[in-house]
Design a protein around this motif. Sequence first.
Motif, short mmCIF file in Angstrom:
data_model
loop_
_atom_site.label_atom_id
_atom_site.label_comp_id
_atom_site.label_asym_id
_atom_site.label_seq_id
_atom_site.Cartn_x
_atom_site.Cartn_y
_atom_site.Cartn_z
N LEU A 95 -37.38 -38.50 -29.97
CA LEU A 95 -36.04 -39.10 -30.06
C LEU A 95 -35.87 -39.87 -31.37
O LEU A 95 -34.78 -39.84 -31.98
CB LEU A 95 -35.82 -40.04 -28.87
CG LEU A 95 -35.77 -39.35 -27.49
CD1 LEU A 95 -35.60 -40.38 -26.38
CD2 LEU A 95 -34.66 -38.31 -27.44
N ILE A 96 -36.92 -40.55 -31.82
CA ILE A 96 -36.82 -41.28 -33.09
C ILE A 96 -36.62 -40.32 -34.24
O ILE A 96 -35.74 -40.51 -35.11
CB ILE A 96 -38.08 -42.14 -33.31
CG1 ILE A 96 -38.16 -43.27 -32.29
CG2 ILE A 96 -38.11 -42.72 -34.73
CD1 ILE A 96 -37.02 -44.27 -32.37
N ARG A 98 -35.57 -37.22 -34.14
CA ARG A 98 -34.27 -36.55 -33.99
C ARG A 98 -33.14 -37.41 -34.53
O ARG A 98 -32.22 -36.91 -35.20
CB ARG A 98 -34.05 -36.23 -32.50
CG ARG A 98 -32.64 -35.73 -32.13
CD ARG A 98 -32.37 -34.36 -32.75
NE ARG A 98 -31.12 -33.80 -32.30
CZ ARG A 98 -29.90 -34.16 -32.71
NH1 ARG A 98 -29.77 -35.13 -33.61
NH2 ARG A 98 -28.82 -33.56 -32.24
N SER A 99 -33.20 -38.70 -34.26
CA SER A 99 -32.15 -39.62 -34.76
C SER A 99 -32.20 -39.73 -36.27
O SER A 99 -31.16 -39.81 -36.93
CB SER A 99 -32.33 -40.99 -34.11
OG SER A 99 -32.20 -40.92 -32.70
N TYR A 102 -31.07 -35.96 -37.66
CA TYR A 102 -29.74 -35.44 -37.32
C TYR A 102 -28.80 -36.48 -36.73
O TYR A 102 -27.67 -36.16 -36.37
CB TYR A 102 -29.87 -34.28 -36.31
CG TYR A 102 -30.81 -33.20 -36.77
CD1 TYR A 102 -30.47 -32.35 -37.84
CD2 TYR A 102 -32.05 -33.02 -36.16
CE1 TYR A 102 -31.35 -31.35 -38.26
CE2 TYR A 102 -32.92 -32.03 -36.57
CZ TYR A 102 -32.58 -31.20 -37.62
OH TYR A 102 -33.42 -30.22 -38.04
N GLY A 103 -29.26 -37.72 -36.59
CA GLY A 103 -28.42 -38.74 -36.00
C GLY A 103 -28.59 -38.79 -34.48
O GLY A 103 -29.07 -37.85 -33.85
N PHE A 104 -28.17 -39.91 -33.89
CA PHE A 104 -28.34 -40.09 -32.45
C PHE A 104 -27.33 -39.23 -31.69
O PHE A 104 -26.15 -39.14 -32.06
CB PHE A 104 -28.13 -41.56 -32.09
CG PHE A 104 -28.22 -41.83 -30.61
CD1 PHE A 104 -29.45 -41.93 -29.98
CD2 PHE A 104 -27.06 -41.94 -29.84
CE1 PHE A 104 -29.53 -42.17 -28.62
CE2 PHE A 104 -27.13 -42.19 -28.48
CZ PHE A 104 -28.38 -42.30 -27.88
N GLN A 105 -27.82 -38.60 -30.60
CA GLN A 105 -26.95 -37.80 -29.74
C GLN A 105 -27.37 -38.03 -28.29
O GLN A 105 -28.53 -37.81 -27.93
CB GLN A 105 -27.04 -36.32 -30.11
CG GLN A 105 -26.00 -35.46 -29.38
CD GLN A 105 -26.04 -34.00 -29.81
OE1 GLN A 105 -27.10 -33.49 -30.15
NE2 GLN A 105 -24.91 -33.34 -29.81
N THR A 108 -29.04 -35.09 -26.32
CA THR A 108 -30.47 -34.85 -26.59
C THR A 108 -31.33 -35.76 -25.73
O THR A 108 -32.37 -35.34 -25.19
CB THR A 108 -30.77 -35.09 -28.08
OG1 THR A 108 -29.96 -34.21 -28.87
CG2 THR A 108 -32.24 -34.84 -28.39
#
Length: 416
Positions: A95-96, A98-99, A102-105, A108
Motif C-alpha cells: 500500500l505504501i 502503491r501510494s 500511483y497515488g492513494f486509491q 486498492t
Amino acid sequence: MGTYINQNLLNNLFYILSSIFVYYFIYDHGKFWKENSRQSQWLFIACTGFSLLLCMKFPIYIADNCIHDLRQIPFLIGTLYGGGIAGGALLFILLIVRSIFYGFQFLTVVVYVTMFIVAALVSPAFQRLNRTSKLYTSVCLTFFLAVLTTGIAIAISDFQVTQSYIVDFILIPPFGMLFVVYIMETLKEAIIMRSKLIKVEKMEIVSQLAASISHEVRNPLTVVKGFIQLMKSQSVPKETQDEYMHIALEEIHRAETIINDYLTFAKPSTNKTEPLMVDQELCYVIHMLQPIAQMNGIKIEEKLQPGSIIGNAQHFRQCFLNLMKNSIEAMPNGGILTVSSTVQENGIIITVQDTGIGMTKEQISRFGEPYFSTKEKGTGLGSMVAVKLIETMNGTWQIQSEVGHGTLTTIMFPKA
C-alpha cells in the motif's frame, strides 16, 4: 493471447522467481537463518517484498490506459507461507509503494485487505498440506480471490472489466502461482532431503568407523595370538620367548593406538614424520607376520635394499601389514610371498608379490573401496586404510594381477 503475454509479463515472473531463489540460497547457506525462525521470516518478507516492489515498478503495459502487474503473486506467497505477520508486513509495503508510485486509491486498499484476510485465514491449513495439495489450493485460492475482488471492485466503484484485465488479473496469476509454489516446494524438499542425506552419511561413517576399528585391531591381535600359540606349541628358549613377548606387547600397544586414533576421529596425517629406513621397517612387519605365514604354509622371501623415506612409522607398518596380510590370505593352500624394495633416482619402489588366487580387472579397479573384498568374510577396510596411508605419505600404488597367477602390488615413495 500473444498480445497479453509480453516481455513485461515475463519480467514480472522473473522478479518473483529470482526472489524465491535468492531466499533459499541465503537460507540454505547460512546456519544463522536455520536456527532463528524469526530472522528467517524477516528474510522471507524482504525477498518477497522486493519482488513485489519490482513488479509494481515495472508493470505490464497492455495498452495506453491498461496497466497491470503480478504483485498479488508474491503477496499471496508471502501470506500463505509466512502467515499473518508476513502477510501484514507485505500488505503495508504494497500500500505504501502503491501510494508513492500511483497515488492513494481506496479501491486498492479494499482489494488487497480482502486478499490478506482470506489468505491469512487459509495459511495455517495451507502449511500443513503436502506438495500436491498446496499446488491445487494455491491455484484455486488465487482464482477465487481474483474473481472475488473483481466483484467487490465492480460493486463499490465504476470499474471496467476489460479482456486484458481478465487475462492478466484473473487467468495468468493462478498459473503463475502454480509455477512458483512448485518451485518453492521443490527447493524446500531438496534442502530437507540433503539434510537427511547428511545424517545418513554420518551414520554410514559411524558404521564404517566401527567396522574399521574391529578390522584394524584384529591385525595386532592376530599377531599376538600367533606368538602365544608358538610359545605354547613348542619349547621355546627363554631368549626367544622374551623376544616374542616384547613383540606381542608392542602389538597390543599398536592396537591401543589404533583405537585411540579412531575414537578421536584422527585421520592419517604426516604431522609426526621422521626419516624411515624402508628395509628395517619392512623387516619388522615381515617378522610380525612370520608366525601367521608358517601356520598357512607360506614362505616369505625378502629382497630389500637400504633406503630412506620421510613418513610416519606407525602408518608405514600398518599399511604394509594390511597389504602383506591380504597376500597371505590370498594363498589358502600355501605359496610364496616376495617382498622387495629398490632404490632408484626418483624414489624407492616397494613390491609385494604373492602366488595366490589373483584378481579380475573389475576387482583391481575396486581395490581400496570400503566393504569391497575378494574374501568371503572380508570388509575391504584393510585395503582402504592401506591406500589412504600410501597417499598420505605422498606415495603412489599400482596393482597387476591375474586370476590363478597371483598379485603384484607396487608402491613408490619419494626418497628422503
